[in-house]
Design a protein around this motif. Structure first.
Motif, PDB file in Angstrom:
ATOM      1  N   TRP A 161      89.493 -10.987 -50.274  1.00 54.10           N
ATOM      2  CA  TRP A 161      89.761 -11.873 -51.407  1.00 54.10           C
ATOM      3  C   TRP A 161      91.106 -11.580 -52.064  1.00 54.10           C
ATOM      4  O   TRP A 161      91.585 -12.383 -52.859  1.00 54.10           O
ATOM      5  CB  TRP A 161      88.631 -11.784 -52.424  1.00 54.10           C
ATOM      6  CG  TRP A 161      87.412 -12.573 -52.029  1.00 54.10           C
ATOM      7  CD1 TRP A 161      87.263 -13.372 -50.938  1.00 54.10           C
ATOM      8  CD2 TRP A 161      86.175 -12.632 -52.733  1.00 54.10           C
ATOM      9  NE1 TRP A 161      86.008 -13.935 -50.914  1.00 54.10           N
ATOM     10  CE2 TRP A 161      85.319 -13.493 -52.005  1.00 54.10           C
ATOM     11  CE3 TRP A 161      85.693 -12.031 -53.898  1.00 54.10           C
ATOM     12  CZ2 TRP A 161      84.012 -13.780 -52.418  1.00 54.10           C
ATOM     13  CZ3 TRP A 161      84.398 -12.318 -54.314  1.00 54.10           C
ATOM     14  CH2 TRP A 161      83.571 -13.178 -53.576  1.00 54.10           C
ATOM     15  N   THR A 163      93.677 -11.652 -50.324  1.00 56.23           N
ATOM     16  CA  THR A 163      94.559 -12.476 -49.498  1.00 56.23           C
ATOM     17  C   THR A 163      94.240 -13.956 -49.694  1.00 56.23           C
ATOM     18  O   THR A 163      93.323 -14.316 -50.427  1.00 56.23           O
ATOM     19  CB  THR A 163      94.397 -12.129 -47.999  1.00 56.23           C
ATOM     20  OG1 THR A 163      93.165 -12.688 -47.510  1.00 56.23           O
ATOM     21  CG2 THR A 163      94.389 -10.624 -47.787  1.00 56.23           C
ATOM     22  N   LYS A 164      94.973 -14.802 -48.985  1.00 57.55           N
ATOM     23  CA  LYS A 164      94.742 -16.250 -49.007  1.00 57.55           C
ATOM     24  C   LYS A 164      94.065 -16.709 -47.715  1.00 57.55           C
ATOM     25  O   LYS A 164      94.253 -17.842 -47.274  1.00 57.55           O
ATOM     26  CB  LYS A 164      96.067 -17.000 -49.198  1.00 57.55           C
ATOM     27  CG  LYS A 164      96.769 -16.717 -50.516  1.00 57.55           C
ATOM     28  CD  LYS A 164      98.057 -17.535 -50.635  1.00 57.55           C
ATOM     29  CE  LYS A 164      98.734 -17.339 -51.991  1.00 57.55           C
ATOM     30  NZ  LYS A 164      99.239 -15.964 -52.176  1.00 57.55           N
ATOM     31  N   ARG A 166      91.810 -18.298 -45.027  1.00 56.80           N
ATOM     32  CA  ARG A 166      90.988 -19.504 -45.019  1.00 56.80           C
ATOM     33  C   ARG A 166      90.603 -19.839 -43.589  1.00 56.80           C
ATOM     34  O   ARG A 166      91.082 -19.213 -42.633  1.00 56.80           O
ATOM     35  CB  ARG A 166      91.712 -20.669 -45.683  1.00 56.80           C
ATOM     36  CG  ARG A 166      93.053 -21.051 -45.086  1.00 56.80           C
ATOM     37  CD  ARG A 166      93.673 -22.194 -45.873  1.00 56.80           C
ATOM     38  NE  ARG A 166      94.963 -22.610 -45.308  1.00 56.80           N
ATOM     39  CZ  ARG A 166      96.131 -22.127 -45.678  1.00 56.80           C
ATOM     40  NH1 ARG A 166      96.185 -21.184 -46.615  1.00 56.80           N
ATOM     41  NH2 ARG A 166      97.247 -22.577 -45.138  1.00 56.80           N
ATOM     42  N   HIS A 169      92.379 -19.377 -39.717  1.00 59.45           N
ATOM     43  CA  HIS A 169      93.349 -18.292 -39.643  1.00 59.45           C
ATOM     44  C   HIS A 169      93.014 -17.319 -38.512  1.00 59.45           C
ATOM     45  O   HIS A 169      91.853 -17.162 -38.125  1.00 59.45           O
ATOM     46  CB  HIS A 169      93.393 -17.527 -40.966  1.00 59.45           C
ATOM     47  CG  HIS A 169      94.339 -18.131 -41.957  1.00 59.45           C
ATOM     48  ND1 HIS A 169      94.490 -17.635 -43.230  1.00 59.45           N
ATOM     49  CD2 HIS A 169      95.197 -19.185 -41.868  1.00 59.45           C
ATOM     50  CE1 HIS A 169      95.399 -18.345 -43.875  1.00 59.45           C
ATOM     51  NE2 HIS A 169      95.829 -19.289 -43.070  1.00 59.45           N
ATOM     52  N   GLU A 256      99.931 -11.883 -44.179  1.00 60.04           N
ATOM     53  CA  GLU A 256      99.530 -10.926 -45.217  1.00 60.04           C
ATOM     54  C   GLU A 256      98.835  -9.741 -44.567  1.00 60.04           C
ATOM     55  O   GLU A 256      98.072  -9.908 -43.609  1.00 60.04           O
ATOM     56  CB  GLU A 256      98.566 -11.577 -46.213  1.00 60.04           C
ATOM     57  CG  GLU A 256      99.119 -12.794 -46.928  1.00 60.04           C
ATOM     58  CD  GLU A 256      98.054 -13.443 -47.799  1.00 60.04           C
ATOM     59  OE1 GLU A 256      97.944 -13.078 -48.975  1.00 60.04           O
ATOM     60  OE2 GLU A 256      97.323 -14.311 -47.275  1.00 60.04           O
ATOM     61  N   HIS A 285      99.316  -6.150 -49.554  1.00 58.99           N
ATOM     62  CA  HIS A 285      98.386  -6.008 -50.675  1.00 58.99           C
ATOM     63  C   HIS A 285      97.709  -4.642 -50.635  1.00 58.99           C
ATOM     64  O   HIS A 285      97.311  -4.170 -49.566  1.00 58.99           O
ATOM     65  CB  HIS A 285      97.266  -7.055 -50.610  1.00 58.99           C
ATOM     66  CG  HIS A 285      97.721  -8.471 -50.602  1.00 58.99           C
ATOM     67  ND1 HIS A 285      98.020  -9.167 -51.752  1.00 58.99           N
ATOM     68  CD2 HIS A 285      97.901  -9.343 -49.571  1.00 58.99           C
ATOM     69  CE1 HIS A 285      98.373 -10.408 -51.428  1.00 58.99           C
ATOM     70  NE2 HIS A 285      98.311 -10.537 -50.124  1.00 58.99           N
TER      71      HIS A 285
END
Length: 351
Positions: A161, A163-164, A166, A169, A256, A285
């Motif tokens: 969560w 990261t983006k 979806r 991916h 990411e 991150h």
């Protein structure tokens, strides 16, 4: 109930003694929990065997646990929120609720937290006292062993969560310990088109396939062969300098990488990796713990729901179920890697 209990007490790094200690008495806002299962976290091994982060001695470690409520403090009993006999899991962080991150609901970033197993006594014991806020009541039919695995499941979800990620991916997971194996499952649940797991140990790589990985690689070269233009999201769960480097290098353009593993030696990115990170405009991150608002967070509630529904598999990860008497020797074997393990559970009250 007897006045004493069995516990694995850490007196100094490497000095673990299974002994009889007093059963703790719950305070007014606490419950006494009879421990059903307590898992070994990777952080327990350096903490208990070397100069790890234990804040005082003697201390009882262990923070991935579940159990049943056996006694309530007066104030907690009056609320009716928790009852004797309830199955609970225990989010191990105890937020201060006074610092700036807590006021913003970022409990993972609390500046003055308590923590089971490192800052207060944990669950390598038959009983433990737990504040009301840390009692997460679960369905009675849930296996207590699954309940003890909520912490690594929530940690993996918290990281993703960040990261983006979806649907559609490409996802890579570095390391196939329990957190990595849960990350694989969360990625597949979220609709990842493919999930590569990089894991040197062939037995753990096989577990990754069981978790839902579409590809596995047991070497950096094998990973590079299937990486193509890189991965949209890379999850690093091993915490080894070489795997940190690998995670950064595997990220695609505008990809990411999220880091869960805790290194215990300096991490240096080679010039080529750093240049790739810059040129691909990769986002890195950090992920710390698993908590959000309202405490303990949606990560924990979603993990509990998914374990109860069967959406998250967990039994295949368990390699050992042991009594507390086996804890000192098992920790030593985990430290020198003389045994193969994925998730080790101690069952303090099993006969």
């Amino acid at each position: 109930m007897s006045e004493t209990m069995q516990a694995a007490v850490l007196h100094a790094p490497g000095d673990i003694r299974v002994e009889q200690v007093p059963v703790p008495e719950p305070g007014p806002g606490e419950a006494l929990v009879r421990v059903a299962a307590c898992g070994v976290c990777g952080s327990d091994i350096p903490r208990m065997l070397h100069a790890g982060v234990a804040y005082h001695f003697p201390i009882i470690c262990g923070h991935e646990f579940s159990g049943h409520v056996v006694r309530l403090g007066d104030r907690l009993a009056a609320t009716g929120r928790v009852r004797e006999g309830d199955l609970v899991t225990v989010p191990p962080l105890i937020p201060c609720h006074a610092c700036a991150p807590c006021s913003q609901g970022h409990f993972s970033l609390c500046k003055n937290y308590g923590y089971f197993g490192s800052r207060r006594d944990g669950a390598y014991a038959q009983y433990v006292t737990v504040p009301e806020e840390n009692l997460m009541v679960l369905p009675a039919g849930l296996d207590p062993r699954a309940a003890a695995m909520l912490d690594p499941a929530a940690i993996a979800l918290h990281a993703l969560w960040r990261t983006k990620m979806r649907g559609g991916h490409r996802v890579a997971v570095v390391g196939a310990g329990p957190i990595g194996l849960f990350a694989v499952q969360w990625a597949r649940i979220a609709g990842a088109a493919e999930v590569l797991v990089i894991e040197l140990n062939e037995q753990k790589a096989a577990m990754a396939t069981e978790a839902g990985a579409t590809h596995t690689a047991t070497s950096a070269r094998a990973a590079a062969e299937v990486a193509g233009e890189g991965y949209d999201v890379v999850v690093e769960s091993a915490g080894v300098p070489a795997t940190v480097d690998q995670a950064v290098a595997l990220a695609a353009r505008h990809g990411e990488a999220v880091f869960i593993g805790i290194p215990h030696e300096p991490v240096v990115l080679p010039e080529s990796t750093f240049a790739s990170f810059l040129r691909r405009e990769v986002t890195l991150h950090g992920a710390w713990n698993s908590f959000s608002a309202p405490f303990p967070g949606q990560e924990w509630r979603e993990a509990a729901r998914s374990l109860a529904s069967g959406d998250l598999a967990w039994k295949f990860m368990i390699t050992h179920e042991l009594g507390l008497d086996a804890l000192p020797g098992t920790m030593a074997s985990l430290g020198d890697r003389s045994i193969f393990s994925s998730k080790v559970l101690f069952l303090p009250n099993e006969e």
